[in-house]
Scaffold this motif. Structure first.
Motif: not given
Length: 216
Positions: A26-34, A41-45, A54-56, A83-87
């Protein structure tokens, strides 16, 4: 329609079980106004001795446009494929390569309209003045050694810097981060530094109990 983090969490969990056998973290969730991206979908490596992990993970979706629920759900599924591909550590031929398109086509056979990209031209902008529009606020709750309590509406771009600063301020005895769509925060400025509005113990307790905690 507009969405909030609770909507993202609930539908992520449902799709995770339905399409990914509950295997996705389960990732963090954000709602923006782009204006330019419906979702990301972003992550750290981290890499060591030729090994990479990959994480976070974070999924962000925009409320800038007035979309239907099926449209929002298709965007969420798009980011869940990433997310599935990165994880899994799978290497695709490109960001929307053979692996991505194969998963996208499989899900679209179930009635979704997941696409590689979406043209924003002609999309209806959400009316931000409407009482039905949900705006998400990132809130910092602070308690000091002398018993004072503060609430801040924080600009998300500066949240990590503020969080690091908190750890060096000795008079702050407790802090926590939350998200909320409570319009009580509507007229508060989104701060970029460590400051906030002092509130009573009763208001502090009522607001923090009603908000959704988030991790940093």
């Amino acid at each position: 329609m507009q969405i909030d983090i609770h909507w993202m969490e609930q539908n992520f969990r449902m799709f995770n079980l339905r399409y990914f056998d509950g295997s996705l973290p389960e990732p963090r969730f954000r709602v923006g106004h782009s204006r330019t991206r419906l979702g990301t979908m972003s992550f750290k490596r981290k890499s060591r001795w030729g090994w990479s992990q990959q994480y976070d993970f974070t999924i962000t979706m925009t409320n800038y446009y007035d979309q239907s629920e099926p449209q929002f759900l298709s965007v969420l599924l798009h980011e869940m494929i990433h997310l599935a591909i990165a994880h899994s550590g799978t290497r695709d031929t490109s960001p929307h390569g053979v692996v991505f398109r194969g998963m996208m086509e499989r899900l679209n056979r179930d009635g979704w309209n997941i696409t590689v990209s979406t043209a924003m031209k002609g999309m209806k902008k959400a009316y931000q003045g409407s009482a039905t529009v949900i705006r998400e606020y990132l809130v910092l709750a602070l308690q000091t050694a002398d018993g004072r309590r503060f609430l801040s509406s924080v600009n998300p771009k500066f949240a990590r810097a503020i969080d690091r600063r908190l750890r060096s301020v000795g008079e702050i005895t407790h802090h926590a981060w939350y998200t909320t769509s409570d319009r009580w925060f509507e007229n508060m400025p989104q701060v970029r530094s460590l400051r906030g509005r002092r509130v009573s113990t009763e208001v502090f307790q009522a607001k923090t109990e009603a908000m959704t905690p988030v991790r940093f």
